[in-house]
Design an enzyme around this catalytic site. Sequence first.
Site, PDB file in Angstrom:
ATOM      1  N   ARG A  10       5.699   4.569  -0.904  1.00 13.96           N
ATOM      2  CA  ARG A  10       4.396   4.170  -0.389  1.00 13.96           C
ATOM      3  C   ARG A  10       3.644   5.435   0.025  1.00 13.96           C
ATOM      4  NH1 ARG A  10       8.198   0.637   2.034  1.00 13.96           N
ATOM      5  NH2 ARG A  10       7.916  -1.566   1.447  1.00 13.96           N
ATOM      6  N   LYS A  40       8.318   0.908   5.897  1.00 16.46           N
ATOM      7  CA  LYS A  40       7.716  -0.356   6.300  1.00 16.46           C
ATOM      8  C   LYS A  40       8.799  -1.274   6.861  1.00 16.46           C
ATOM      9  CE  LYS A  40       4.530  -3.899   4.639  1.00 16.46           C
ATOM     10  NZ  LYS A  40       3.764  -4.400   3.475  1.00 16.46           N
ATOM     11  N   HIS A  82      -1.201   3.167  -4.607  1.00 18.56           N
ATOM     12  CA  HIS A  82      -0.269   2.041  -4.662  1.00 18.56           C
ATOM     13  C   HIS A  82      -0.080   1.544  -6.090  1.00 18.56           C
ATOM     14  CE1 HIS A  82       2.167  -0.041  -1.783  1.00 18.56           C
ATOM     15  NE2 HIS A  82       1.897  -1.219  -2.320  1.00 18.56           N
ATOM     16  N   ARG A 133       3.042   3.038  -7.435  1.00 15.52           N
ATOM     17  CA  ARG A 133       4.261   2.351  -6.954  1.00 15.52           C
ATOM     18  C   ARG A 133       4.483   1.058  -7.745  1.00 15.52           C
ATOM     19  NH1 ARG A 133       7.712   1.236  -2.412  1.00 15.52           N
ATOM     20  NH2 ARG A 133       7.564  -0.922  -1.689  1.00 15.52           N
ATOM     21  N   HIS A 168      11.926  -3.433  -0.129  1.00 10.18           N
ATOM     22  CA  HIS A 168      11.449  -4.782   0.193  1.00 10.18           C
ATOM     23  C   HIS A 168      12.498  -5.531   1.001  1.00 10.18           C
ATOM     24  CE1 HIS A 168       8.519  -4.916  -3.499  1.00 10.18           C
ATOM     25  NE2 HIS A 168       8.020  -4.258  -2.469  1.00 10.18           N
ATOM     26  N   TYR A 213       6.742  -8.595  -9.844  1.00 12.20           N
ATOM     27  CA  TYR A 213       6.701  -7.664 -10.974  1.00 12.20           C
ATOM     28  C   TYR A 213       7.223  -8.289 -12.259  1.00 12.20           C
ATOM     29  CZ  TYR A 213       5.739  -4.289  -7.332  1.00 12.20           C
ATOM     30  OH  TYR A 213       5.171  -3.630  -6.267  1.00 12.20           O
TER      31      TYR A 213
END
Length: 280
Positions: A133, A158, A225, A228, A251, A260
């Site tokens: 990120r 994150k 982004h 990514r 994640h 995705y």
Amino acid sequence: MYWLDQLHQVLVVGNYGRGTIKSYMAEMRLLFHYHHELNVEQITQQHIMDYMLFIKTVHQVGRDKCRAVAQSCSFFFRHVIKKEFIVPSKIYPRKEFRLPNVMTQDEVKQLFERCSDVRGLAVISLLYGCGLRCGEVQQLKLSDIERKNNRILIRQGKGNKDRYAQLPYHVLKHLEDYYRAYRPNLFLFESKQLLGKPLHQRSIQTIVNTTMTNAGFVSGKFTAHTLRHSYATHLLDLGCDIHSIKTLLGHSKIETTMIYLHLQQSKRDVTSFIFNRRAE
């Protein structure tokens, strides 16, 4: 303001991530400013609804902004002011399903071939080659680069979680070229104005935007982004399993990663092949 200080203390003691603290503090500050004629204790559900209507109609904000407001309010009333008040679900905007924008592998090749700036190459290599990120790139320290183990330590990403990202050889090569040119001391990308501090996240985004424009892409079409998203999608195209990608991206839920699958080129190619066979 007293209540903002209280909110900050609760978030820090609760060990929430930097991004969460920054977001909640900013959203509540704006809400309090909008209803400046009221004491915080007087703010009701209707006042929150009025504010959200204002930012949607006047500032044309999207779902993500409205959800950030709703989450901030919910946390504040539940954990800080501890008022008999729960932000109802109807305040949360309906979920929108939008596929992320991704680059083709040819576009990624064009981006790298046309970039001659060593700093720009280092930044886009970390975003695309490691799937980081933008905020994670900004916070990287030299000590986080583990050359012998071919990996990068992502500290407090994150969700306030540490993880490792792979460090491919070509990314390491760009980082070495950058280091020889800039000689950073602590952070990989350091601010010239603030000694010992990392480059501002907006400056990282500006580097990416400039690199994209210099590579011949329309301004604003691709962002930090996007790289990514492209990293994850291209891994799928190359046969990497979804659970490994989830781990690499950091994640917490597999559902986040599964978006995705909608972008996977090989799946689209197979679908088109089957359709064309039937049409023959």
